[in-house]
Design a protein around this motif. Structure first.
Motif, PDB file in Angstrom:
ATOM      1  N   SER A  70       0.908  -1.128   0.112  1.00 32.21           N
ATOM      2  CA  SER A  70       0.004  -0.051   0.044  1.00 32.21           C
ATOM      3  C   SER A  70       0.786   1.194  -0.068  1.00 32.21           C
TER       4      SER A  70
ATOM      5  N   ALA B 253      -4.366   7.187  -3.983  1.00 32.07           N
ATOM      6  CA  ALA B 253      -4.822   6.686  -2.618  1.00 32.07           C
ATOM      7  C   ALA B 253      -5.991   6.212  -2.336  1.00 32.07           C
ATOM      8  N   MET B 254      -7.024   6.437  -3.150  1.00 34.10           N
ATOM      9  CA  MET B 254      -8.242   5.902  -3.044  1.00 34.10           C
ATOM     10  C   MET B 254      -8.315   4.484  -3.339  1.00 34.10           C
TER      11      MET B 254
ATOM     12  N   VAL C 242      -7.004   7.567   8.119  1.00 38.16           N
ATOM     13  CA  VAL C 242      -6.778   7.505   6.886  1.00 38.16           C
ATOM     14  C   VAL C 242      -7.827   8.541   6.140  1.00 38.16           C
TER      15      VAL C 242
ATOM     16  N   VAL D 202      -2.485   6.971   1.206  1.00 40.91           N
ATOM     17  CA  VAL D 202      -3.804   6.705   2.105  1.00 40.91           C
ATOM     18  C   VAL D 202      -4.288   7.855   3.274  1.00 40.91           C
ATOM     19  N   TYR D 203      -3.150   8.404   3.730  1.00 39.15           N
ATOM     20  CA  TYR D 203      -3.284   9.568   4.624  1.00 39.15           C
ATOM     21  C   TYR D 203      -3.725  10.876   4.168  1.00 39.15           C
TER      22      TYR D 203
ATOM     23  N   PRO E 102      -7.867   9.388   2.378  1.00 39.78           N
ATOM     24  CA  PRO E 102      -7.383   9.454   0.894  1.00 39.78           C
ATOM     25  C   PRO E 102      -8.228  10.280  -0.004  1.00 39.78           C
TER      26      PRO E 102
ATOM     27  N   ARG F 150       2.405   0.319   4.169  1.00 39.47           N
ATOM     28  CA  ARG F 150       2.064   1.551   3.560  1.00 39.47           C
ATOM     29  C   ARG F 150       3.669   2.259   3.471  1.00 39.47           C
TER      30      ARG F 150
ATOM     31  N   LYS G  75      -5.278   2.549  -3.318  1.00 39.60           N
ATOM     32  CA  LYS G  75      -4.827   1.741  -2.546  1.00 39.60           C
ATOM     33  C   LYS G  75      -5.424   1.125  -0.956  1.00 39.60           C
ATOM     34  N   TYR G  76      -6.092   2.408  -0.612  1.00 40.65           N
ATOM     35  CA  TYR G  76      -6.950   2.097   0.540  1.00 40.65           C
ATOM     36  C   TYR G  76      -8.088   0.794   0.212  1.00 40.65           C
TER      37      TYR G  76
ATOM     38  N   GLU H 249      -6.198  -2.349   0.352  1.00 42.88           N
ATOM     39  CA  GLU H 249      -6.419  -2.686   2.003  1.00 42.88           C
ATOM     40  C   GLU H 249      -7.427  -3.479   2.563  1.00 42.88           C
TER      41      GLU H 249
END
Length: 377
Positions: free
Chosen positions: A119, A185-186, A178, A123-124, A180, A210, A188-189, A192
């Motif tokens: 990841s 980012a979206m 998180v 995502v943060y 994103p 991450r 990858k989250y 997860e």
């Protein structure tokens, strides 16, 4: 034990393959060798000959099923990453492929012992900040929303407190929250959530890592849409200034690809990591601004060039992001390679490749055409 590495011919994947082989694992790689990372579509010379190689796409059920056959563990490192607005591709490559891995494990009753998911720190979103003025009354911790387009057009780069409107200070972001906000980012989250939830439901030990901005040798200079080290080095080797977005004061932390590979193997072999998420970053010693990074490269390459700071910005960028790596440190991991060492290794590797074309110029032009890179007022 036998390991599958998706994206194993790529940057992080190939270093993970090397470490797996060194530790006695038998390795299988699934990779589609597509541009811009693999410009000629050929198996790279750095991928050892004793690695079983399957040319195929992680979204293809037949190719993935073949790759998963007779393996014990999976490193899912294949990914799509850039700044282009082809939103669906991010989810097709990053998210759908992850769901397909678990689908095949469950429906074919495959004896997979563990899955490691690559990841991203992305995502943060803007991550964690502290407001000094509000700290006495409320602790001062904030998780801000993305900056608006109008704010960026006005060159108001910094994040302000939504309570008192004062500029806030970025602090290392832990794994708890998180936010994103761009397509990568979206995706990858979402990846997860699929992995951890399906892993728990079907008792398939799973770990998500991450990564902060990962750097080092084999980071393809053909993909000019992302990667500060590769884009700046290529520009400078062509006697062109590194292009810096916003004002260059964005803070980032950087981690060496060899340290990332070590983290991959650590969470594979330590059951305490099962069903957990970990930041893998460079720590405080490897945190600096984009402008500091550019000047460091300019000095190392001996160039009499000033960075190009002209008010451009990439819509969707975060202002600051620094990862808190205290959680994975409790498993015995920490970064070993400094920024200086990372840069020296990469420069040496690039210089060994012969003449390098400024791929970034074409990439930036395309980003401008697609309204990804914009000019502030």
């Amino acid at each position: 034990m036998r390991a599958l590495v998706t994206g194993g011919a790529g940057f992080i994947g190939s270093h993970t393959v090397d470490l797996l082989l060194k530790k006695g694992y038998r390795v299988k790689v699934l990779d589609n060798l597509t541009p811009p990372v693999h410009q000629n579509g050929e198996r790279p010379s750095y991928l050892p000959s004793d690695v079983e190689f399957i040319l195929g796409d992680v979204r293809n059920k037949d190719a993935l099923s073949k790759a998963l056959k007779d393996v014990d563990v999976v490193f899912h490192l294949a990914a799509y990453q850039d700044y282009l607005p082809d939103f669906s591709k991010f989810f097709h490559v990053n998210t759908v492929s992850t769901a397909l891995i678990y689908e095949l494990i469950v429906t074919q009753n495959l004896p997979i012992r563990k899955v490691i998911i690559a990841s991203s720190q992305a995502v943060y979103g803007e991550g964690k900040y502290r407001c000094k003025l509000c700290s006495m009354k409320y602790r001062g911790i904030r998780y801000p929303s993305p900056r608006s387009l109008n704010q960026l057009k006005r060159k108001e780069w910094d994040i302000k407190c939504y309570t008192c409107d004062e500029k806030m200070i970025p602090v290392p972001t832990d794994e708890k929250k998180v936010n994103p906000h761009n397509q990568y980012a979206m995706s990858k989250y979402t990846q997860e959530m699929i992995a951890l939830n399906l892993g728990k439901r079907y008792d398939i030990p799973t770990v998500c890592l991450r990564y902060s901005i990962t750097q080092g040798s084999r980071q393809s200079f053909f993909n000019a849409y992302s990667g500060i080290l590769r884009s700046f080095v290529v520009r400078l080797l062509n006697n062109q200034p590194p292009i810096i977005y916003e004002d260059g004061r964005q803070l980032r932390d950087y981690v060496w690809v060899g340290d990332v590979a070590r983290a991959n193997l650590l969470v594979l072999e330590d059951d305490r990591a099962n069903f957990e998420v970990f930041n893998v970053g460079g720590g405080e010693k490897n945190t600096l601004t984009v402008l500091e990074y550019a000047n460091l490269l300019i000095n190392k390459l001996g160039k009499d060039i000033e960075p190009d700071i002209s008010g451009r910005f990439r819509f969707g960028d975060t202002r600051h992001i620094i990862s808190d790596i205290s959680k994975i440190k409790k498993l015995g991991w920490e970064p070993t390679c400094s920024i200086d060492e990372i840069i020296d290794e990469y420069i040496s590797w690039v210089e060994m490749q012969g003449d390098v074309i400024d791929y970034y110029a074409e990439a930036e032009q395309r980003m401008k055409q697609l309204n990804v890179v914009r000019l502030s007022r």
